[in-house]
Design a protein around this motif. Sequence first.
Motif, mmCIF file in Angstrom:
data_model
loop_
_atom_site.group_PDB
_atom_site.id
_atom_site.type_symbol
_atom_site.label_atom_id
_atom_site.label_comp_id
_atom_site.label_asym_id
_atom_site.label_seq_id
_atom_site.Cartn_x
_atom_site.Cartn_y
_atom_site.Cartn_z
ATOM 1 N N ALA A 68 -4.991 11.859 8.876
ATOM 2 C CA ALA A 68 -4.034 11.395 7.875
ATOM 3 C C ALA A 68 -2.615 11.857 8.188
ATOM 4 O O ALA A 68 -1.654 11.094 8.032
ATOM 5 C CB ALA A 68 -4.452 11.883 6.483
ATOM 6 N N ASP A 69 -2.468 13.099 8.634
ATOM 7 C CA ASP A 69 -1.136 13.603 8.962
ATOM 8 C C ASP A 69 -0.540 12.844 10.139
ATOM 9 O O ASP A 69 0.637 12.476 10.130
ATOM 10 C CB ASP A 69 -1.208 15.095 9.287
ATOM 11 C CG ASP A 69 0.159 15.702 9.546
ATOM 12 O OD1 ASP A 69 1.003 15.684 8.641
ATOM 13 O OD2 ASP A 69 0.381 16.163 10.673
ATOM 14 N N LEU A 70 -1.353 12.582 11.147
ATOM 15 C CA LEU A 70 -0.879 11.806 12.293
ATOM 16 C C LEU A 70 -0.506 10.392 11.857
ATOM 17 O O LEU A 70 0.507 9.844 12.308
ATOM 18 C CB LEU A 70 -1.964 11.747 13.371
ATOM 19 C CG LEU A 70 -1.642 10.902 14.607
ATOM 20 C CD1 LEU A 70 -0.404 11.425 15.323
ATOM 21 C CD2 LEU A 70 -2.838 10.878 15.562
ATOM 22 N N ALA A 71 -1.312 9.796 10.970
ATOM 23 C CA ALA A 71 -1.006 8.448 10.471
ATOM 24 C C ALA A 71 0.325 8.430 9.725
ATOM 25 O O ALA A 71 1.116 7.494 9.875
ATOM 26 C CB ALA A 71 -2.134 7.961 9.570
ATOM 27 N N ASP A 72 0.582 9.468 8.933
ATOM 28 C CA ASP A 72 1.854 9.548 8.207
ATOM 29 C C ASP A 72 3.033 9.648 9.176
ATOM 30 O O ASP A 72 4.068 9.002 8.991
ATOM 31 C CB ASP A 72 1.857 10.763 7.276
ATOM 32 C CG ASP A 72 1.013 10.541 6.026
ATOM 33 O OD1 ASP A 72 0.686 9.371 5.741
ATOM 34 O OD2 ASP A 72 0.680 11.530 5.351
ATOM 35 N N ILE A 73 2.873 10.471 10.221
ATOM 36 C CA ILE A 73 3.947 10.628 11.207
ATOM 37 C C ILE A 73 4.220 9.313 11.917
ATOM 38 O O ILE A 73 5.374 8.891 12.075
ATOM 39 C CB ILE A 73 3.575 11.722 12.223
ATOM 40 C CG1 ILE A 73 3.544 13.096 11.547
ATOM 41 C CG2 ILE A 73 4.574 11.737 13.384
ATOM 42 C CD1 ILE A 73 3.053 14.199 12.445
ATOM 43 N N VAL A 74 3.154 8.647 12.361
ATOM 44 C CA VAL A 74 3.313 7.379 13.086
ATOM 45 C C VAL A 74 3.978 6.334 12.208
ATOM 46 O O VAL A 74 4.894 5.623 12.647
ATOM 47 C CB VAL A 74 1.939 6.880 13.588
ATOM 48 C CG1 VAL A 74 2.030 5.444 14.091
ATOM 49 C CG2 VAL A 74 1.422 7.786 14.696
ATOM 50 N N ARG A 75 3.537 6.216 10.949
ATOM 51 C CA ARG A 75 4.135 5.205 10.062
ATOM 52 C C ARG A 75 5.574 5.553 9.702
ATOM 53 O O ARG A 75 6.418 4.669 9.553
ATOM 54 C CB ARG A 75 3.275 5.036 8.807
ATOM 55 C CG ARG A 75 2.154 4.016 8.983
ATOM 56 C CD ARG A 75 1.530 3.648 7.671
ATOM 57 N NE ARG A 75 0.753 4.750 7.142
ATOM 58 C CZ ARG A 75 -0.582 4.826 7.202
ATOM 59 N NH1 ARG A 75 -1.260 3.858 7.769
ATOM 60 N NH2 ARG A 75 -1.215 5.856 6.701
ATOM 61 N N ASN A 76 5.872 6.840 9.528
ATOM 62 C CA ASN A 76 7.248 7.232 9.226
ATOM 63 C C ASN A 76 8.189 6.873 10.371
ATOM 64 O O ASN A 76 9.317 6.431 10.154
ATOM 65 C CB ASN A 76 7.322 8.735 8.937
ATOM 66 C CG ASN A 76 6.863 9.081 7.537
ATOM 67 O OD1 ASN A 76 6.973 8.265 6.623
ATOM 68 N ND2 ASN A 76 6.333 10.277 7.359
ATOM 69 N N ILE A 77 7.714 7.060 11.601
ATOM 70 C CA ILE A 77 8.525 6.691 12.764
ATOM 71 C C ILE A 77 8.654 5.182 12.880
ATOM 72 O O ILE A 77 9.749 4.633 13.047
ATOM 73 C CB ILE A 77 7.928 7.274 14.059
ATOM 74 C CG1 ILE A 77 7.959 8.801 14.034
ATOM 75 C CG2 ILE A 77 8.699 6.761 15.283
ATOM 76 C CD1 ILE A 77 7.251 9.452 15.214
ATOM 77 N N ALA A 78 7.519 4.484 12.771
ATOM 78 C CA ALA A 78 7.485 3.039 13.007
ATOM 79 C C ALA A 78 8.167 2.245 11.906
ATOM 80 O O ALA A 78 8.936 1.312 12.176
ATOM 81 C CB ALA A 78 6.036 2.577 13.160
ATOM 82 N N LEU A 79 7.914 2.602 10.660
ATOM 83 C CA LEU A 79 8.376 1.789 9.536
ATOM 84 C C LEU A 79 9.525 2.420 8.755
ATOM 85 O O LEU A 79 10.180 1.737 7.968
ATOM 86 C CB LEU A 79 7.212 1.512 8.578
ATOM 87 C CG LEU A 79 5.968 0.863 9.222
ATOM 88 C CD1 LEU A 79 4.870 0.691 8.186
ATOM 89 C CD2 LEU A 79 6.326 -0.467 9.861
ATOM 90 N N GLY A 80 9.761 3.718 8.977
ATOM 91 C CA GLY A 80 10.833 4.391 8.253
ATOM 92 C C GLY A 80 11.907 4.988 9.134
ATOM 93 O O GLY A 80 12.919 5.476 8.633
ATOM 94 N N LEU A 81 11.708 4.960 10.446
ATOM 95 C CA LEU A 81 12.669 5.512 11.419
ATOM 96 C C LEU A 81 13.024 6.961 11.104
ATOM 97 O O LEU A 81 14.169 7.380 11.195
ATOM 98 C CB LEU A 81 13.942 4.654 11.453
ATOM 99 C CG LEU A 81 13.767 3.172 11.772
ATOM 100 C CD1 LEU A 81 15.126 2.471 11.781
ATOM 101 C CD2 LEU A 81 13.057 2.982 13.106
ATOM 102 N N ARG A 82 12.006 7.741 10.745
ATOM 103 C CA ARG A 82 12.265 9.147 10.413
ATOM 104 C C ARG A 82 11.060 9.992 10.816
ATOM 105 O O ARG A 82 9.947 9.487 10.965
ATOM 106 C CB ARG A 82 12.556 9.328 8.922
ATOM 107 C CG ARG A 82 11.385 9.017 8.017
ATOM 108 C CD ARG A 82 11.751 9.188 6.546
ATOM 109 N NE ARG A 82 10.607 9.038 5.667
ATOM 110 C CZ ARG A 82 10.137 7.880 5.229
ATOM 111 N NH1 ARG A 82 10.741 6.745 5.580
ATOM 112 N NH2 ARG A 82 9.083 7.833 4.437
ATOM 113 N N ILE A 83 11.314 11.279 10.996
ATOM 114 C CA ILE A 83 10.260 12.247 11.305
ATOM 115 C C ILE A 83 10.348 13.374 10.301
ATOM 116 O O ILE A 83 11.423 13.958 10.098
ATOM 117 C CB ILE A 83 10.407 12.812 12.732
ATOM 118 C CG1 ILE A 83 10.284 11.700 13.773
ATOM 119 C CG2 ILE A 83 9.360 13.885 12.986
ATOM 120 C CD1 ILE A 83 10.463 12.190 15.196
#
Length: 254
Positions: free
Chosen positions: A204-219
Amino acid sequence: MLRGVAASFYAAFRVLSRSYGTAIFVSILPPLFASMLLAGGWLFSGSMDLDKYLYQLVGSSLLVLIQIAMGEVVWTVRDYVREGLYEYILASPSHMLATLYGVFLAEVVVVSGLSLVLTAVIVGLLKGPIYGAATALAYIFALIGALPVLGIGLILASLVPFVRDPGVLVMPLGALLTLLGGVIYPLSLLPPYLEAVAWLLPVADLADIVRNIALGLRIQIGSLGLLGAYMLYTAVGLLIFQVISAYAKRRGVL
């Protein structure tokens, strides 16, 4: 270690690169699954939520990568046992990790590489080119972030000498990672006790990181710290693999 990764990647890639049918089939699964969920939402609500579609599309593509990280280790070790090469990966923990990680990378490139590219293209078309590029970057990051799942795969792989069918190890945990991995829907939708169990998994944490980068342009720095803690799964997986393999040798199982 890098030489070991490169050597095992090249060897596995030569074999897997003939699997064109599998690559094409896997490539359409994430957009197909996300589209089915989008159509279902439209039938029930009368509207289409593209943000939810992208959320599930990115998550579904990541799920393919995660399943490979967990399952491919088990099947590779099964093949090594059958071919009498088990001692090769037991030579040293670091060499073993390099060998299995190289196979994992080859599997990702051949089997799910087209899927990841297709997802990045769809995100780029719907949200803009910069988001498509960010999605590709997020998946590259996920190749490292999947190491804890690789560690779980090592724990399962340590049991291969004792079971005839590795599928009995891979399938239940694969289903658990799908249902409680936070890749298709937020963990907040789960009952509290299941949400607590889900956070024990390094998905879940990895999924959040990937989606934040891909869809939110943030880390989120906090997420990176949690992912770093999950890296203990890799170390624990290596240790358990060594201990159980030594036990199997003493008992004459190998």
